[in-house]
Design a protein around this motif. Structure first.
Motif, PDB file in Angstrom:
ATOM      1  N   ASP A 134      16.519  20.539  10.792  1.00  0.00           N
ATOM      2  CA  ASP A 134      17.453  21.664  10.620  1.00  0.00           C
ATOM      3  C   ASP A 134      18.780  21.204  10.026  1.00  0.00           C
ATOM      4  OD1 ASP A 134      15.625  23.414  11.694  1.00  0.00           O
ATOM      5  OD2 ASP A 134      16.521  23.455  13.688  1.00  0.00           O
ATOM      6  N   GLY A 138      21.111  27.171  18.759  1.00  0.00           N
ATOM      7  CA  GLY A 138      19.809  27.688  19.179  1.00  0.00           C
ATOM      8  C   GLY A 138      19.817  27.954  20.680  1.00  0.00           C
ATOM      9  N   SER A 181      16.836  29.192  22.387  1.00  0.00           N
ATOM     10  CA  SER A 181      15.471  29.555  22.791  1.00  0.00           C
ATOM     11  C   SER A 181      15.196  29.071  24.217  1.00  0.00           C
ATOM     12  CB  SER A 181      14.440  28.939  21.836  1.00  0.00           C
ATOM     13  OG  SER A 181      14.346  27.543  22.050  1.00  0.00           O
ATOM     14  N   VAL A 216      11.833  21.081  13.254  1.00  0.00           N
ATOM     15  CA  VAL A 216      10.669  20.551  12.531  1.00  0.00           C
ATOM     16  C   VAL A 216      10.208  21.668  11.602  1.00  0.00           C
ATOM     17  CG1 VAL A 216       8.349  19.582  12.707  1.00  0.00           C
ATOM     18  CG2 VAL A 216       9.980  19.193  14.563  1.00  0.00           C
ATOM     19  N   ASN A 217      10.480  21.497  10.308  1.00  0.00           N
ATOM     20  CA  ASN A 217      10.175  22.559   9.350  1.00  0.00           C
ATOM     21  C   ASN A 217       9.358  22.002   8.189  1.00  0.00           C
ATOM     22  OD1 ASN A 217      12.273  24.479  10.574  1.00  0.00           O
ATOM     23  ND2 ASN A 217      13.544  22.743   9.978  1.00  0.00           N
ATOM     24  N   LEU A 273      29.467  29.876  12.347  1.00  0.00           N
ATOM     25  CA  LEU A 273      28.826  28.771  13.080  1.00  0.00           C
ATOM     26  C   LEU A 273      29.577  27.454  12.877  1.00  0.00           C
ATOM     27  CD1 LEU A 273      26.253  27.995  14.746  1.00  0.00           C
ATOM     28  CD2 LEU A 273      25.141  27.492  12.566  1.00  0.00           C
ATOM     29  N   GLY A 289       5.587  25.059  18.707  1.00  0.00           N
ATOM     30  CA  GLY A 289       6.542  25.522  19.708  1.00  0.00           C
ATOM     31  C   GLY A 289       6.370  24.898  21.071  1.00  0.00           C
ATOM     32  N   ARG A 349      23.730  35.162  16.178  1.00  0.00           N
ATOM     33  CA  ARG A 349      24.816  36.153  16.168  1.00  0.00           C
ATOM     34  C   ARG A 349      26.181  35.489  16.330  1.00  0.00           C
ATOM     35  NH1 ARG A 349      21.700  40.918  17.094  1.00  0.00           N
ATOM     36  NH2 ARG A 349      19.710  40.254  16.277  1.00  0.00           N
ATOM     37  N   VAL A 358      16.587  18.707  16.301  1.00  0.00           N
ATOM     38  CA  VAL A 358      15.327  19.042  16.973  1.00  0.00           C
ATOM     39  C   VAL A 358      14.372  19.756  16.019  1.00  0.00           C
ATOM     40  CG1 VAL A 358      14.331  20.380  18.892  1.00  0.00           C
ATOM     41  CG2 VAL A 358      16.487  19.171  19.220  1.00  0.00           C
ATOM     42  N   GLY A 400      13.462  13.282  17.510  1.00  0.00           N
ATOM     43  CA  GLY A 400      13.146  13.820  18.828  1.00  0.00           C
ATOM     44  C   GLY A 400      11.787  14.477  18.904  1.00  0.00           C
ATOM     45  N   GLY A 401      11.173  14.740  17.772  1.00  0.00           N
ATOM     46  CA  GLY A 401       9.931  15.507  17.814  1.00  0.00           C
ATOM     47  C   GLY A 401       8.741  14.672  17.411  1.00  0.00           C
ATOM     48  N   HIS A 446       4.900  23.383  13.270  1.00  0.00           N
ATOM     49  CA  HIS A 446       5.184  23.231  14.681  1.00  0.00           C
ATOM     50  C   HIS A 446       4.706  24.433  15.468  1.00  0.00           C
ATOM     51  CE1 HIS A 446       7.311  22.531  18.364  1.00  0.00           C
ATOM     52  NE2 HIS A 446       7.299  21.276  17.982  1.00  0.00           N
ATOM     53  N   ILE A 499      12.712  27.410  25.076  1.00  0.00           N
ATOM     54  CA  ILE A 499      12.090  26.077  25.016  1.00  0.00           C
ATOM     55  C   ILE A 499      13.148  24.995  24.806  1.00  0.00           C
ATOM     56  CG2 ILE A 499      10.570  24.607  23.626  1.00  0.00           C
ATOM     57  CD1 ILE A 499       8.853  26.984  23.024  1.00  0.00           C
ATOM     58  N   THR A 509      11.201  18.778  25.554  1.00  0.00           N
ATOM     59  CA  THR A 509      12.126  18.483  24.448  1.00  0.00           C
ATOM     60  C   THR A 509      13.581  18.336  24.923  1.00  0.00           C
ATOM     61  OG1 THR A 509      10.628  19.600  22.924  1.00  0.00           O
ATOM     62  CG2 THR A 509      12.861  19.212  22.139  1.00  0.00           C
ATOM     63  N   GLY A 563      15.300  26.015  13.667  1.00  0.00           N
ATOM     64  CA  GLY A 563      14.128  26.290  12.828  1.00  0.00           C
ATOM     65  C   GLY A 563      14.491  26.750  11.435  1.00  0.00           C
ATOM     66  N   ARG A 564      15.606  26.243  10.894  1.00  0.00           N
ATOM     67  CA  ARG A 564      16.048  26.584   9.524  1.00  0.00           C
ATOM     68  C   ARG A 564      16.232  25.279   8.750  1.00  0.00           C
ATOM     69  NH1 ARG A 564      14.695  30.713  11.034  1.00  0.00           N
ATOM     70  NH2 ARG A 564      15.846  32.558  11.648  1.00  0.00           N
TER      71      ARG A 564
HETATM   72  N1  LIG Z   1      11.273  18.284  18.403  1.00  0.00           N
HETATM   73  C1  LIG Z   1      10.475  18.950  19.221  1.00  0.00           C
HETATM   74  O1  LIG Z   1       9.829  18.408  20.089  1.00  0.00           O
HETATM   75  C2  LIG Z   1      10.437  20.431  19.082  1.00  0.00           C
HETATM   76  C3  LIG Z   1       9.960  21.248  20.117  1.00  0.00           C
HETATM   77  C4  LIG Z   1      10.010  22.625  19.950  1.00  0.00           C
HETATM   78  C5  LIG Z   1      10.500  23.159  18.768  1.00  0.00           C
HETATM   79  N2  LIG Z   1      10.918  22.342  17.765  1.00  0.00           N
HETATM   80  C6  LIG Z   1      11.506  22.850  16.516  1.00  0.00           C
HETATM   81  O2  LIG Z   1      12.829  23.261  16.821  1.00  0.00           O
HETATM   82  C7  LIG Z   1      13.207  24.371  16.006  1.00  0.00           C
HETATM   83  C8  LIG Z   1      13.602  25.516  16.919  1.00  0.00           C
HETATM   84  O3  LIG Z   1      12.486  25.868  17.708  1.00  0.00           O
HETATM   85  P1  LIG Z   1      12.582  27.017  18.820  1.00  0.00           P
HETATM   86  O4  LIG Z   1      11.210  27.185  19.382  1.00  0.00           O
HETATM   87  O5  LIG Z   1      13.718  26.715  19.725  1.00  0.00           O
HETATM   88  O6  LIG Z   1      12.937  28.246  17.839  1.00  0.00           O
HETATM   89  P2  LIG Z   1      13.163  29.793  18.110  1.00  0.00           P
HETATM   90  O7  LIG Z   1      12.513  30.220  19.375  1.00  0.00           O
HETATM   91  O8  LIG Z   1      12.832  30.453  16.820  1.00  0.00           O
HETATM   92  O9  LIG Z   1      14.751  29.893  18.335  1.00  0.00           O
HETATM   93  C9  LIG Z   1      15.629  29.614  17.312  1.00  0.00           C
HETATM   94  C10 LIG Z   1      17.027  29.760  17.808  1.00  0.00           C
HETATM   95  O10 LIG Z   1      17.939  29.463  16.745  1.00  0.00           O
HETATM   96  C11 LIG Z   1      18.825  30.543  16.544  1.00  0.00           C
HETATM   97  N3  LIG Z   1      19.097  30.654  15.112  1.00  0.00           N
HETATM   98  C12 LIG Z   1      18.231  30.978  14.123  1.00  0.00           C
HETATM   99  N4  LIG Z   1      18.852  30.965  12.928  1.00  0.00           N
HETATM  100  C13 LIG Z   1      20.135  30.602  13.177  1.00  0.00           C
HETATM  101  C14 LIG Z   1      21.257  30.415  12.351  1.00  0.00           C
HETATM  102  N5  LIG Z   1      21.189  30.571  11.019  1.00  0.00           N
HETATM  103  N6  LIG Z   1      22.418  30.063  12.925  1.00  0.00           N
HETATM  104  C15 LIG Z   1      22.503  29.879  14.279  1.00  0.00           C
HETATM  105  N7  LIG Z   1      21.461  30.041  15.114  1.00  0.00           N
HETATM  106  C16 LIG Z   1      20.283  30.403  14.564  1.00  0.00           C
HETATM  107  C17 LIG Z   1      18.137  31.766  17.091  1.00  0.00           C
HETATM  108  O11 LIG Z   1      19.112  32.709  17.467  1.00  0.00           O
HETATM  109  P3  LIG Z   1      18.729  34.121  18.184  1.00  0.00           P
HETATM  110  O12 LIG Z   1      18.448  33.753  19.620  1.00  0.00           O
HETATM  111  O13 LIG Z   1      19.947  34.925  18.025  1.00  0.00           O
HETATM  112  O14 LIG Z   1      17.531  34.637  17.468  1.00  0.00           O
HETATM  113  C18 LIG Z   1      17.380  31.174  18.272  1.00  0.00           C
HETATM  114  O15 LIG Z   1      18.204  31.120  19.421  1.00  0.00           O
HETATM  115  C19 LIG Z   1      11.981  24.653  15.137  1.00  0.00           C
HETATM  116  O16 LIG Z   1      12.143  23.969  13.898  1.00  0.00           O
HETATM  117  C20 LIG Z   1      10.832  24.049  15.914  1.00  0.00           C
HETATM  118  O17 LIG Z   1       9.760  23.681  15.076  1.00  0.00           O
HETATM  119  C21 LIG Z   1      10.911  20.991  17.908  1.00  0.00           C
END
Ligand SMILES: NC(=O)c1ccc[n+]([C@@H]2O[C@H](COP(=O)([O-])OP(=O)(O)OC[C@H]3O[C@@H](n4cnc5c(N)ncnc54)[C@H](OP(=O)(O)O)[C@@H]3O)[C@@H](O)[C@H]2O)c1
Length: 288
Positions: free
Chosen positions: A252, A165, A167, A235-236, A199, A286, A195, A233, A272-273, A284, A169, A141, A214-215
């Motif tokens: 998001d 974000g 993460s 996907v919800n 933002l 992950g 945190r 990025v 992108g997804g 999704h 990944i 990704t 992921g919001r």
């Molecule tokens: N397009 C694609 O190919 C693809 C691939 C993978 C995932 N995705 C999608 O991308 C999104 C994120 O996936 P992920 O696996 O990276 O998610 P994740 O592991 O849940 O990580 C989410 C990140 O966002 C941060 N976050 C959450 N709420 C927030 C807010 N209100 N304000 C600011 N930051 C916030 C979290 O902060 P903390 O670290 O402090 O918890 C964390 O760093 C999801 O919708 C997923 O379905 C898409």
């Protein structure tokens, strides 16, 4: 003026065409790339993603096979399979689909894969190489985000990229890619997370805003500046009674509002997804 829509579909079709040509060259040299994908259980999202990966592999000429273990497979059995695949010289790439059932430690599994065969770029050795600017294999990704930017004429070079974000990944590897002193990178990168106080203070400073939190629709129009380039990025699933499935996919960002304000934006789905069809029916998983 409405924004340019960055079509991930078109860009990925171009990338697949290039890959097909590269695979053809390998085949002429006597090497047919082989990818083995491993799944434990029948998580519907994982099943769907793997089907898509099989299709893409076939399209570009990569031989792929999916090994499926039952949900209650012991961790040791999975690790033994990875060991077997690591040792098999006919296997070039190994992909273990996440998430794994709770009784299996994903860290152990990721660390068991030979870094040279770790096509997801999840192994600590590959993550380290990425951070050092010596990537061996690229994470899907984040690399896709960079390619969308470059192939759409929005190079991150010299730009302020704000990533929402952190993460393993998405956010962290994208930071590692875009911060490099290299062509196609050279960005000033800010990474925000849950945190981060205020933002919007950061997102409003972005020339390029990448959101992976992921919001659903969390990034609203007042949080972006006019003329920004936005890669969504996320996907919800949100409820939608008009759909047979009862839901639809959104990103998001508040796409409908942002599209009137920004320079360019990726739609969800179709950015992108995962695009549609298969993927619209599942949450999704992950793994991208
Ligand atoms: N397009 C694609 O190919 C693809 C691939 C993978 C995932 N995705 C999608 O991308 C999104 C994120 O996936 P992920 O696996 O990276 O998610 P994740 O592991 O849940 O990580 C989410 C990140 O966002 C941060 N976050 C959450 N709420 C927030 C807010 N209100 N304000 C600011 N930051 C916030 C979290 O902060 P903390 O670290 O402090 O918890 C964390 O760093 C999801 O919708 C997923 O379905 C898409």
């Amino acid at each position: 003026m409405a924004a340019t829509i960055l079509s991930g579909k078109e860009i990925s079709a171009g990338v697949r065409g290039e890959l097909k040509a590269r695979v053809e060259v390998l085949k002429q040299q006597g090497v047919t790339p082989v990818l083995i994908m491993v799944r434990v259980g029948e998580d519907p999202a994982s099943v769907s993603y793997m089907r898509q990966k099989e299709k893409t592999a076939a399209e570009v000429g990569v031989e792929s096979e999916t090994v499926v273990f039952p949900e209650d497979t012991p961790e040791a059995t999975l690790l033994a399979k990875i060991d077997e695949l690591n040792r098999d010289p006919a296997v070039h790439g190994i992909l273990v689909q996440l998430p794994l059932p709770r009784h299996i430690d994903p860290r152990k599994v990721i660390e068991a894969i030979d870094p040279k065969k770790d096509v997801d770029c999840f192994h600590p050795v590959n993550v380290g190489k990425l951070l050092l600017g010596q990537p061996y294999l690229l994470p899907c990704t984040p690399h896709g985000v960079q390619q969308i930017l470059l192939r759409s004429g929005y190079s991150p070079e010299g730009k302020h990229v704000v990533i929402c974000g952190r993460s393993n990944i998405n956010g962290k590897p994208l930071f590692a890619i875009l911060i490099q002193k290299q062509a196609g990178a050279n960005a000033t990168v800010t990474v925000c997370h849950s945190r981060t106080p205020d933002l919007a203070h950061f997102t409003r400073q972005a020339d390029i805003l990448v959101v992976a939190i992921g919001r659903p629709r969390a990034i609203t129009a007042d949080m972006v500046r006019e003329g920004a380039v936005v890669i969504d990025v996320g996907v919800n699933r949100i409820p939608d009674p008009s759909k047979r499935s009862g839901f639809r996919l959104v990103g998001d960002t508040d796409f409908d509002a942002l599209v009137e304000k920004v320079e360019a934006i990726t739609p969800v789905p179709g950015g992108g997804g995962p695009d549609d069809g298969d993927h619209a029916d599942v949450e999704h998983g992950g793994g991208g």
